[in-house]
Scaffold this active site. Structure first.
Site, PDB file in Angstrom:
ATOM      1  N   ASN A 211      51.927 -15.370  72.682  1.00  0.00           N
ATOM      2  CA  ASN A 211      51.106 -16.120  73.937  1.00  0.00           C
ATOM      3  C   ASN A 211      51.981 -16.126  75.158  1.00  0.00           C
ATOM      4  OD1 ASN A 211      52.675 -18.656  73.499  1.00  0.00           O
ATOM      5  ND2 ASN A 211      51.685 -18.806  71.367  1.00  0.00           N
ATOM      6  N   ASP A 280      48.396 -19.549  65.996  1.00  0.00           N
ATOM      7  CA  ASP A 280      47.744 -19.872  65.039  1.00  0.00           C
ATOM      8  C   ASP A 280      47.147 -18.583  64.038  1.00  0.00           C
ATOM      9  OD1 ASP A 280      47.640 -22.425  65.887  1.00  0.00           O
ATOM     10  OD2 ASP A 280      46.172 -22.111  67.209  1.00  0.00           O
ATOM     11  N   LYS A 290      55.656   2.389  63.167  1.00  0.00           N
ATOM     12  CA  LYS A 290      54.691   2.409  64.517  1.00  0.00           C
ATOM     13  C   LYS A 290      53.266   3.096  64.018  1.00  0.00           C
ATOM     14  CE  LYS A 290      54.641   3.793  69.079  1.00  0.00           C
ATOM     15  NZ  LYS A 290      53.932   5.102  69.432  1.00  0.00           N
ATOM     16  N   PHE A 323      52.906 -31.444  70.814  1.00  0.00           N
ATOM     17  CA  PHE A 323      52.358 -31.060  72.126  1.00  0.00           C
ATOM     18  C   PHE A 323      50.805 -30.460  71.921  1.00  0.00           C
ATOM     19  CE2 PHE A 323      55.623 -30.778  75.647  1.00  0.00           C
ATOM     20  CZ  PHE A 323      56.611 -31.483  75.112  1.00  0.00           C
ATOM     21  N   LYS A 337      43.997 -34.792  67.670  1.00  0.00           N
ATOM     22  CA  LYS A 337      45.264 -34.096  67.105  1.00  0.00           C
ATOM     23  C   LYS A 337      46.209 -34.747  66.612  1.00  0.00           C
ATOM     24  CE  LYS A 337      44.855 -29.889  68.493  1.00  0.00           C
ATOM     25  NZ  LYS A 337      44.993 -28.774  69.053  1.00  0.00           N
ATOM     26  N   LYS A 341      47.670 -34.633  62.890  1.00  0.00           N
ATOM     27  CA  LYS A 341      48.758 -34.279  62.462  1.00  0.00           C
ATOM     28  C   LYS A 341      49.896 -35.548  62.241  1.00  0.00           C
ATOM     29  CE  LYS A 341      48.340 -29.663  64.303  1.00  0.00           C
ATOM     30  NZ  LYS A 341      48.777 -28.454  64.687  1.00  0.00           N
TER      31      LYS A 341
HETATM   32  N1  CTP Z   1      51.988 -26.500  65.649  1.00  0.00           N
HETATM   33  C1  CTP Z   1      52.457 -26.394  64.334  1.00  0.00           C
HETATM   34  N2  CTP Z   1      51.649 -25.354  63.535  1.00  0.00           N
HETATM   35  C2  CTP Z   1      51.074 -24.326  63.983  1.00  0.00           C
HETATM   36  C3  CTP Z   1      50.515 -24.517  65.447  1.00  0.00           C
HETATM   37  C4  CTP Z   1      50.728 -25.604  66.206  1.00  0.00           C
HETATM   38  O1  CTP Z   1      53.276 -27.220  64.185  1.00  0.00           O
HETATM   39  N3  CTP Z   1      50.637 -23.392  63.202  1.00  0.00           N
HETATM   40  C5  CTP Z   1      52.132 -27.847  66.443  1.00  0.00           C
HETATM   41  C6  CTP Z   1      52.334 -27.327  67.941  1.00  0.00           C
HETATM   42  O2  CTP Z   1      53.937 -27.133  68.141  1.00  0.00           O
HETATM   43  C7  CTP Z   1      52.109 -28.588  68.594  1.00  0.00           C
HETATM   44  C8  CTP Z   1      50.774 -29.075  67.639  1.00  0.00           C
HETATM   45  O3  CTP Z   1      50.973 -28.436  66.523  1.00  0.00           O
HETATM   46  O4  CTP Z   1      52.936 -29.472  68.856  1.00  0.00           O
HETATM   47  C9  CTP Z   1      49.582 -28.711  68.243  1.00  0.00           C
HETATM   48  O5  CTP Z   1      49.458 -27.403  68.579  1.00  0.00           O
HETATM   49  P1  CTP Z   1      47.981 -26.591  68.189  1.00  0.00           P
HETATM   50  O6  CTP Z   1      47.301 -27.360  66.944  1.00  0.00           O
HETATM   51  O7  CTP Z   1      48.207 -25.176  68.130  1.00  0.00           O
HETATM   52  O8  CTP Z   1      47.259 -27.226  69.535  1.00  0.00           O
HETATM   53  P2  CTP Z   1      47.029 -26.618  70.860  1.00  0.00           P
HETATM   54  O9  CTP Z   1      48.023 -26.016  71.489  1.00  0.00           O
HETATM   55  O10 CTP Z   1      46.427 -27.559  71.547  1.00  0.00           O
HETATM   56  O11 CTP Z   1      45.879 -25.294  70.463  1.00  0.00           O
HETATM   57  P3  CTP Z   1      44.734 -25.307  69.537  1.00  0.00           P
HETATM   58  O12 CTP Z   1      44.020 -26.609  69.229  1.00  0.00           O
HETATM   59  O13 CTP Z   1      43.815 -24.470  70.237  1.00  0.00           O
HETATM   60  O14 CTP Z   1      45.202 -24.446  68.225  1.00  0.00           O
END
Ligand code: CTP
Length: 399
Positions: A211, A280, A290, A323, A337, A341
């Site tokens: 990304n 994700d 490859k 974040f 969120k 979390k």
């Molecule tokens: N995070 C994580 N594990 C993942 C994805 C994200 O621990 N597999 C953490 C990120 O580092 C961040 C927080 O979870 O601190 C929120 O990330 P995320 O859920 O990906 O939120 P967004 O970036 O807002 O994206 P989306 O909801 O669209 O996935």
């Protein structure tokens, strides 16, 4: 550049290392960052570069004469009172030896001797054999014991043609350490784990999904919490950023690797700051070879990556900061969120604008707290946001 440099009164003391030409660039950077400079040259440094060049580059007064009286004031005591911070760069073995023993036989040394109450930074640079001499190491220890922040020189090729320790570090490192020197140590004794950058999810031996995260925000956060005195470990996805001085950095590629390194280090940490943009989804299987192109479309099946924050165990007593990046309904969806979390705080990153967020040096964010408090930080450099975040985290620790 840190906002703390603006208006900072920096007394730049220059002794006669061959790296003196790099001190000109340091003066120029500090001037551009808005610091107010005064420069003192040792008598030997003046033999190498004139006052004229330092004065023009630093746009500031340059002194060298211990007998000079300015407007009826004795210079060394006057300048030691004036300074917010003293920087000795380059710091030769001789000047450090004298400073460590309190010798004051030129204006530079007399001013340093008169400033024991000021934050002081020394940048030793010299030939490896001089650097490794027990006398020099003892003098550096003595300066450290007297409150100086003495940074380690770099390993590399030296002006004399030898290879070893003693190179003048990059000026970006010195400016960073200057900010460290002047920052209140509100997070002293805390162990902080920071994640930064994107992750890379392999498709085959040469291709991957990633990304737009540059890692700049996470690196700025790591620096800011370290400047506040924390012992920082950075778990970093692939970024083009330089290693951070005095921060242990663990390089990872995938979300799974990041999860593994974070869970290994969490038990010894007091605070976790998840600034990484963790993928994700990852390809269900990655080819060792490859992949060859074929007629027709390529179907890629993606599976979910582990959610690192959700999977964490034994988080009791630890401060968890996340974040999130959103365009619409920023505060509402990031607050949800944070709850889901089980975070203490989340930095809600507004990615609706085109001139902040991913890949930019700027961000516009909200700090959202589990007790419902909200703080809006308008579009600002990522360094400013990181410094604000470090002080909010220090406040949460003191509650
Ligand atoms: N995070 C994580 N594990 C993942 C994805 C994200 O621990 N597999 C953490 C990120 O580092 C961040 C927080 O979870 O601190 C929120 O990330 P995320 O859920 O990906 O939120 P967004 O970036 O807002 O994206 P989306 O909801 O669209 O996935």
């Amino acid at each position: 550049m840190s906002p703390r440099l603006k208006g900072l009164k920096v007394l730049l003391c220059v002794s006669s290392g061959i790296a003196i030409y790099k001190a000109l660039d340091l003066a120029s950077r500090l001037r551009k960052a808005g610091s107010e400079l005064t420069i003192i040259l040792s008598p030997e440094a003046r033999e190498m570069v004139s006052d004229y060049v330092f004065s023009a580059v630093g746009n500031c007064p340059v002194y060298h004469d211990i007998n000079q009286v300015r407007d009826g004031w004795i210079l060394h005591t006057e300048l030691s009172r004036w300074a917010d911070v003293v920087v000795l760069a380059p710091a030769t073995a001789n000047t450090m030896a004298k400073a460590a023993s309190g010798i004051a036989d030129n204006l530079l040394l007399a001013t340093i001797l008169a400033a024991p109450d000021k934050p002081r930074l020394a940048v030793p640079t010299m030939n490896t054999r001089m650097y490794e001499n027990p006398a020099t190491l003892r003098n550096m220890k003595c300066l450290r014991d007297n409150g100086w922040h003495v940074i380690d020189p770099e390993l590399g090729e030296l002006a004399c043609g030898e290879f070893g320790m003693g190179r003048y570090p990059d000026n970006s490192v010195i400016v960073g350490e200057l900010v460290y020197t002047i920052t209140k140590k509100a997070l002293a004794g805390k162990k902080v784990l920071v994640t930064a950058g994107p992750t890379r999810e392999r498709i085959d031996s040469v291709r991957f999904i990633t990304n737009r995260s540059s890692g700049k925000m996470g690196y700025a956060v790591a620096r800011a919490v370290r400047n506040a005195g924390a012992n920082v470990t950075l778990v970093s996805g692939p970024t083009g950023l330089s290693f951070l001085y005095s921060i242990e950095t663990i390089a990872v590629e995938s979300a799974v690797e990041m999860r593994d390194r974070v869970s290994e280090r969490l038990s010894e940490s007091d605070i976790l700051i998840m600034a990484a943009a963790v993928a994700d989804y990852t390809p269900e299987s990655a080819s060792e070879e490859k992949l060859k192109k074929e007629e027709g479309p390529l179907e890629l099946i993606l599976k979910r990556t582990p959610d690192i924050l959700l999977e964490l165990k034994e988080t009791e007593g630890k401060l968890l900061v996340g974040f999130c990046a959103e365009g619409k309904h920023l505060v509402q969806s990031c607050s949800e969120k944070m709850r889901r979390k089980r975070l203490d705080m989340i930095v809600a990153n507004d990615i609706s604008g085109t001139d902040s967020g991913f890949d930019s040096d700027y961000n516009e964010v909200w700090f959202l707290f589990k007790d419902g408090r909200k703080i809006h930080i308008p579009r600002s450099p990522k360094e400013d946001i990181a410094e604000n975040l470090a002080s909010e985290i220090a406040n949460l620790q003191q509650r």
